[in-house]
Motif scaffolding. Structure first.
Motif, PDB file in Angstrom:
ATOM      1  N   ARG A 172       0.872  -1.169   0.000  1.00 30.83           N
ATOM      2  CA  ARG A 172       0.000   0.000   0.000  1.00 30.83           C
ATOM      3  C   ARG A 172       0.917   1.228   0.000  1.00 30.83           C
ATOM      4  NH1 ARG A 172      -5.245  -0.802  -1.507  1.00 30.83           N
ATOM      5  NH2 ARG A 172      -6.199  -2.475  -0.305  1.00 30.83           N
ATOM      6  N   PHE A 173       0.814   2.042  -1.036  1.00 31.13           N
ATOM      7  CA  PHE A 173       1.700   3.205  -1.177  1.00 31.13           C
ATOM      8  C   PHE A 173       0.917   4.503  -1.238  1.00 31.13           C
ATOM      9  CE2 PHE A 173       2.930   6.385  -4.280  1.00 31.13           C
ATOM     10  CZ  PHE A 173       4.102   6.870  -3.735  1.00 31.13           C
ATOM     11  N   THR A 174       1.348   5.495  -0.464  1.00 25.37           N
ATOM     12  CA  THR A 174       1.034   6.906  -0.670  1.00 25.37           C
ATOM     13  C   THR A 174       2.349   7.651  -0.480  1.00 25.37           C
ATOM     14  OG1 THR A 174       0.483   7.330   1.658  1.00 25.37           O
ATOM     15  CG2 THR A 174      -1.329   6.658   0.197  1.00 25.37           C
ATOM     16  N   ALA A 175       2.366   8.936  -0.786  1.00 27.10           N
ATOM     17  CA  ALA A 175       3.617   9.681  -0.703  1.00 27.10           C
ATOM     18  C   ALA A 175       4.178   9.721   0.707  1.00 27.10           C
ATOM     19  CB  ALA A 175       3.411  11.103  -1.225  1.00 27.10           C
ATOM     20  N   ASP A 176       3.323   9.665   1.716  1.00 28.65           N
ATOM     21  CA  ASP A 176       3.807   9.805   3.096  1.00 28.65           C
ATOM     22  C   ASP A 176       3.760   8.512   3.907  1.00 28.65           C
ATOM     23  OD1 ASP A 176       1.083   9.574   3.368  1.00 28.65           O
ATOM     24  OD2 ASP A 176       0.792  11.517   4.347  1.00 28.65           O
ATOM     25  N   ARG A 177       3.388   7.400   3.251  1.00 25.61           N
ATOM     26  CA  ARG A 177       3.361   6.122   3.967  1.00 25.61           C
ATOM     27  C   ARG A 177       3.450   4.981   2.969  1.00 25.61           C
ATOM     28  NH1 ARG A 177      -0.622   2.267   5.083  1.00 25.61           N
ATOM     29  NH2 ARG A 177      -0.320   1.070   7.045  1.00 25.61           N
ATOM     30  N   VAL A 178       4.192   3.946   3.366  1.00 25.99           N
ATOM     31  CA  VAL A 178       4.226   2.716   2.585  1.00 25.99           C
ATOM     32  C   VAL A 178       4.064   1.552   3.551  1.00 25.99           C
ATOM     33  CG1 VAL A 178       6.753   2.447   2.658  1.00 25.99           C
ATOM     34  CG2 VAL A 178       5.439   1.433   0.780  1.00 25.99           C
ATOM     35  N   ALA A 179       3.340   0.528   3.109  1.00 22.81           N
ATOM     36  CA  ALA A 179       3.099  -0.622   3.968  1.00 22.81           C
ATOM     37  C   ALA A 179       3.103  -1.899   3.141  1.00 22.81           C
ATOM     38  CB  ALA A 179       1.765  -0.486   4.699  1.00 22.81           C
ATOM     39  N   ILE A 180       3.433  -2.986   3.818  1.00 20.13           N
ATOM     40  CA  ILE A 180       3.241  -4.337   3.302  1.00 20.13           C
ATOM     41  C   ILE A 180       2.157  -4.960   4.171  1.00 20.13           C
ATOM     42  CG2 ILE A 180       4.303  -6.578   2.868  1.00 20.13           C
ATOM     43  CD1 ILE A 180       7.037  -5.047   2.836  1.00 20.13           C
ATOM     44  N   LYS A 208      -1.180  -8.109   4.555  1.00 17.49           N
ATOM     45  CA  LYS A 208      -1.867  -9.298   4.075  1.00 17.49           C
ATOM     46  C   LYS A 208      -3.061  -8.877   3.228  1.00 17.49           C
ATOM     47  CE  LYS A 208       0.735 -12.361   6.190  1.00 17.49           C
ATOM     48  NZ  LYS A 208       1.600 -13.293   5.411  1.00 17.49           N
ATOM     49  N   LEU A 209      -3.559  -9.785   2.415  1.00 19.70           N
ATOM     50  CA  LEU A 209      -4.676  -9.457   1.544  1.00 19.70           C
ATOM     51  C   LEU A 209      -5.928  -9.095   2.331  1.00 19.70           C
ATOM     52  CD1 LEU A 209      -4.253 -12.127  -1.282  1.00 19.70           C
ATOM     53  CD2 LEU A 209      -3.418  -9.768  -1.209  1.00 19.70           C
ATOM     54  N   ASP A 210      -6.000  -9.499   3.608  1.00 21.81           N
ATOM     55  CA  ASP A 210      -7.150  -9.128   4.441  1.00 21.81           C
ATOM     56  C   ASP A 210      -6.953  -7.781   5.127  1.00 21.81           C
ATOM     57  OD1 ASP A 210      -5.325  -9.621   6.475  1.00 21.81           O
ATOM     58  OD2 ASP A 210      -6.423 -11.301   7.347  1.00 21.81           O
ATOM     59  N   GLY A 211      -5.827  -7.097   4.827  1.00 17.75           N
ATOM     60  CA  GLY A 211      -5.565  -5.781   5.390  1.00 17.75           C
ATOM     61  C   GLY A 211      -4.675  -5.771   6.620  1.00 17.75           C
ATOM     62  N   THR A 212      -4.325  -6.913   7.147  1.00 14.14           N
ATOM     63  CA  THR A 212      -3.430  -6.964   8.306  1.00 14.14           C
ATOM     64  C   THR A 212      -2.061  -6.421   7.927  1.00 14.14           C
ATOM     65  OG1 THR A 212      -4.569  -8.924   9.148  1.00 14.14           O
ATOM     66  CG2 THR A 212      -2.375  -8.465  10.032  1.00 14.14           C
ATOM     67  N   VAL A 213      -1.547  -5.465   8.699  1.00 11.57           N
ATOM     68  CA  VAL A 213      -0.272  -4.827   8.388  1.00 11.57           C
ATOM     69  C   VAL A 213       0.887  -5.723   8.827  1.00 11.57           C
ATOM     70  CG1 VAL A 213       1.222  -2.842   8.842  1.00 11.57           C
ATOM     71  CG2 VAL A 213      -1.234  -2.505   8.511  1.00 11.57           C
ATOM     72  N   VAL A 214       1.772  -6.007   7.876  1.00 12.79           N
ATOM     73  CA  VAL A 214       2.981  -6.782   8.159  1.00 12.79           C
ATOM     74  C   VAL A 214       4.122  -5.859   8.557  1.00 12.79           C
ATOM     75  CG1 VAL A 214       4.691  -8.368   7.164  1.00 12.79           C
ATOM     76  CG2 VAL A 214       2.265  -8.595   6.564  1.00 12.79           C
ATOM     77  N   ALA A 215       4.266  -4.753   7.829  1.00 12.84           N
ATOM     78  CA  ALA A 215       5.304  -3.752   8.119  1.00 12.84           C
ATOM     79  C   ALA A 215       4.851  -2.446   7.485  1.00 12.84           C
ATOM     80  CB  ALA A 215       6.652  -4.180   7.557  1.00 12.84           C
ATOM     81  N   GLU A 216       5.258  -1.329   8.074  1.00 14.24           N
ATOM     82  CA  GLU A 216       4.894  -0.035   7.521  1.00 14.24           C
ATOM     83  C   GLU A 216       5.955   1.001   7.872  1.00 14.24           C
ATOM     84  OE1 GLU A 216       1.371   1.792   9.117  1.00 14.24           O
ATOM     85  OE2 GLU A 216       1.764   1.026  11.134  1.00 14.24           O
TER      86      GLU A 216
END
Length: 239
Positions: free
Chosen positions: A71-79, A81-89
């Motif tokens: 998931r990318f925006t200019a001020d945040r990036v995240a990895i 799971k497909l269900d939305g659980t954040v692995v790293a950000e």
């Protein structure tokens, strides 16, 4: 709007049609020397890229595992799971590249950030250059063999993440994009010349589907033995 930019936008499908869509999805296969130098060699697995057309947002799947995406925006990036659980950000991801040279390794979040901003501008050009905050001006054409490609220099607004603040775009007589020049600030600022071709149309919008980015010398010529990034795009769908 700048005259050349207006011609280019019309040649790629026109703003009215562009504004009737919200996002584009495409299958991409990518790789090149840059990712090897960054300790992130890219495998040939096709991936699905999704970018928003009118705000800078992007997502790539799979990423790192079959059930993960970015998931990318200019001020945040995240990895996540497909269900939305954040692995790293990481918030303010650009600051993590401070002091980087070309050979400085990237971590997965840095790779995800680069992918997000790069594919966003690739899949939205030249329409993005007509968004509020972009400043464009005519520059000298680029002579490519017997062809003369008309040029624009774009200054990006601070809110848009990209390779560099100023970038150059060159268009053929038909108004279609041929070449895109920039400096890769997140990789030591090396100068790149990206050639684009194999135009395909989806829902009335034209997209280059073959992109090859090379280091460029002081004269602006591509160093063909230094292919830094290649991207092949297919199955383009506008939503």
């Amino acid at each position: 709007m700048n005259k050349l930019l207006s011609e280019a936008v019309d040649a790629h499908g026109g703003l009215d049609r562009w504004h009737s869509f919200n996002s584009v999805r495409a299958t991409i296969v990518s790789g090149g020397q840059l990712f090897i130098r960054k300790g992130m060699p890219q495998d040939p697995t096709p991936r699905e890229m999704t970018v928003s057309l009118h705000v800078q947002q992007a997502s790539l799947a799979p990423f790192g595992a079959p059930d993960q995406r970015t998931r990318f925006t200019a001020d945040r990036v995240a990895i996540e799971k497909l269900d939305g659980t954040v692995v790293a950000e990481r918030c303010d991801p650009r600051s993590s590249f401070a002091g980087h040279a070309l050979a400085t390794p990237w971590d997965p979040l840095q790779r995800a950030y680069f992918n997000g901003y790069a594919l966003w501008i690739y899949l939205t050009s030249p329409f993005a250059l007509a968004m509020p905050g972009f400043v464009v001006e005519d520059i000298e054409p680029w002579q490519e063999g017997k062809e003369s490609w008309r040029g624009l220099r774009a200054t990006f607004p601070a809110a848009i993440a990209s390779h560099s603040t100023t970038q150059e775009f060159y268009f053929g007589d038909d108004g279609l994009l041929r070449r895109h020049d920039y400096r890769v600030d997140v990789a030591g600022g090396f100068a790149a010349a990206q050639y684009v071709d194999q135009i395909q149309e989806s829902a009335g919008i034209k997209f280059p589907t073959r992109r090859r980015a090379y280091m460029r010398d002081d004269q602006g010529r591509p160093m063909l033995d230094a292919e830094m990034v290649f991207i092949d795009i297919s199955n383009i769908r506008l939503d």
